[in-house]
Scaffold this active site. Structure first.
Site, mmCIF file in Angstrom:
data_model
loop_
_atom_site.group_PDB
_atom_site.id
_atom_site.type_symbol
_atom_site.label_atom_id
_atom_site.label_comp_id
_atom_site.label_asym_id
_atom_site.label_seq_id
_atom_site.Cartn_x
_atom_site.Cartn_y
_atom_site.Cartn_z
ATOM 1 N N ALA A 167 -7.984 -19.335 0.816
ATOM 2 C CA ALA A 167 -7.910 -20.172 2.018
ATOM 3 C C ALA A 167 -7.522 -19.317 3.213
ATOM 4 O O ALA A 167 -6.575 -18.532 3.128
ATOM 5 C CB ALA A 167 -6.891 -21.293 1.832
ATOM 6 N N LYS A 209 0.835 -1.210 0.000
ATOM 7 C CA LYS A 209 0.000 0.000 0.000
ATOM 8 C C LYS A 209 0.865 1.253 0.000
ATOM 9 O O LYS A 209 2.001 1.251 0.493
ATOM 10 C CB LYS A 209 -0.959 -0.014 1.186
ATOM 11 C CG LYS A 209 -0.309 -0.129 2.544
ATOM 12 C CD LYS A 209 -1.373 -0.291 3.628
ATOM 13 C CE LYS A 209 -0.720 -0.450 5.003
ATOM 14 N NZ LYS A 209 -1.720 -0.643 6.066
ATOM 15 N N LYS A 261 -2.902 -8.890 15.519
ATOM 16 C CA LYS A 261 -3.901 -9.438 14.595
ATOM 17 C C LYS A 261 -5.179 -8.606 14.656
ATOM 18 O O LYS A 261 -5.681 -8.311 15.736
ATOM 19 C CB LYS A 261 -4.193 -10.902 14.914
ATOM 20 C CG LYS A 261 -5.125 -11.567 13.904
ATOM 21 C CD LYS A 261 -5.166 -13.074 14.088
ATOM 22 C CE LYS A 261 -6.134 -13.727 13.104
ATOM 23 N NZ LYS A 261 -5.794 -13.450 11.690
ATOM 24 N N GLY A 314 -4.711 -15.236 0.679
ATOM 25 C CA GLY A 314 -4.654 -15.686 2.063
ATOM 26 C C GLY A 314 -5.272 -14.704 3.034
ATOM 27 O O GLY A 314 -5.224 -14.916 4.248
ATOM 28 N N GLY A 353 -9.836 -16.362 10.784
ATOM 29 C CA GLY A 353 -10.485 -17.047 9.680
ATOM 30 C C GLY A 353 -10.351 -18.553 9.789
ATOM 31 O O GLY A 353 -11.257 -19.303 9.402
ATOM 32 N N HIS A 392 -3.650 -15.744 19.086
ATOM 33 C CA HIS A 392 -2.744 -15.100 18.137
ATOM 34 C C HIS A 392 -2.036 -13.904 18.776
ATOM 35 O O HIS A 392 -2.364 -13.490 19.886
ATOM 36 C CB HIS A 392 -3.503 -14.625 16.892
ATOM 37 C CG HIS A 392 -3.828 -15.712 15.926
ATOM 38 N ND1 HIS A 392 -4.951 -16.501 16.051
ATOM 39 C CD2 HIS A 392 -3.180 -16.165 14.820
ATOM 40 C CE1 HIS A 392 -4.984 -17.382 15.058
ATOM 41 N NE2 HIS A 392 -3.917 -17.199 14.301
ATOM 42 N N HIS A 393 -1.105 -13.341 18.027
ATOM 43 C CA HIS A 393 -0.330 -12.182 18.469
ATOM 44 C C HIS A 393 -1.222 -10.955 18.646
ATOM 45 O O HIS A 393 -2.330 -10.881 18.100
ATOM 46 C CB HIS A 393 0.780 -11.885 17.461
ATOM 47 C CG HIS A 393 0.274 -11.713 16.055
ATOM 48 N ND1 HIS A 393 -0.137 -10.498 15.553
ATOM 49 C CD2 HIS A 393 0.094 -12.613 15.053
ATOM 50 C CE1 HIS A 393 -0.541 -10.650 14.301
ATOM 51 N NE2 HIS A 393 -0.408 -11.921 13.974
#
Length: 268
Positions: free
Chosen positions: A122, A35, A159, A98, A165, A155-156
């Site tokens: 996925a 970006k 996130k 992803g 997901g 998770h960290h």
């Protein structure tokens, strides 16, 4: 030699994919996108990653480099992935996505675009996690309604989406195996005097802390025993290698929407 473009190349996952891409053999990096306001934008990807100049400038728009690639590997955000999917369909470039967090409307658009180009979408590219999806179906069908199902993901702290997901996919696999609608039985929060647990609900809880790469636990609990299936990711390399494997696979496919179960041959 398969020419690959990585979108989100300045992020944690994108950087690992780029680092491992040519180690895997048969692939060459020809483009990187990030970006516009990202610190990597406009820089040489090798210099940004600290591996020396590679002559590939990180672009702020996929349109600047899409012509030079055979396949796109996208780990960005759901908003950016929608733009990249549209461009992939327009230019007939197979794509691996992803990113997570797509709305129902966005998923409908992805399916429409996939009528023109092959796409692997996925929430988790790890081979181990996808084996776990298959195991969950078998376990849920075998144990049936006599076992309560709870899913915990960790998770960290950075996130952005919750639950992950991957956790949602696990819940969906279990719900389908048990003949339930996840929208009707999914429970994402418990607080206060909520009463007894209903028989068919599927609990999905998220924790965030430190730098945890990813951990998913699915509990099947009954009176007298408990069965747990656990996947722990120790690095992002397993996800990156899975994405590369998917990219090599998707370029040989007809237009359509696929996932890692297709890539690994679990549907054949």
């Amino acid at each position: 030699m398969l020419k690959a473009i990585v979108t989100g190349g300045g992020g944690k996952m994108g950087a690992r994919i780029i680092s491992l891409l040519e180690e895997e053999g048969g692939m060459q990096l020809t483009g990187v996108v990030e970006k516009k306001d990202h610190p990597a934008a406009g820089k040489d990807i090798g210099e940004f990653l600290g591996s020396g100049k590679r002559g590939i400038v990180i672009q702020s728009d996929l349109g600047f480099c899409i012509a030079g690639g055979d396949v796109i590997i996208d780990f960005t955000s759901h908003e950016a992935s929608m733009r990249h999917m549209e461009m992939a369909a327009e230019h007939k470039r197979p794509i691996v996505i992803g990113s997570t967090g797509f709305s129902a409307d966005e998923m409908d658009r992805i399916r429409k675009f996939a009528q023109n180009v092959p796409c692997v979408l996925a929430p988790n590219m790890s081979v181990g996690v996808n084996v776990m999806f298959k195991l969950l179906k078998i376990v849920a069908e075998t144990l049936g309604d006599d076992y309560d199902v709870e899913i915990l993901e960790v998770h960290h702290r950075l996130k952005k989406d919750a639950p992950s997901g991957t956790a949602l996919k696990m819940a969906q696999v279990v719900a389908e195996a048990l003949g339930r609608e996840l929208d009707e039985v999914g429970i994402y929060e418990r607080k206060g005097l909520i009463g007894e647990r209903s028989k068919k609900e599927i609990g999905i809880q998220a924790l965030r802390a430190g730098d945890i790469v990813g951990e998913h636990t699915v509990i099947f609990g009954a009176v007298g025993e408990r069965l747990e299936l656990i996947h722990r990711a120790h690095s992002r390399d397993n996800f990156a290698r899975g994405a590369i494997r998917a990219a090599k696979w998707v370029v040989r496919q007809e237009p359509g929407l696929y996932d890692m179960q297709d890539v690994l041959g679990f549907r054949s």
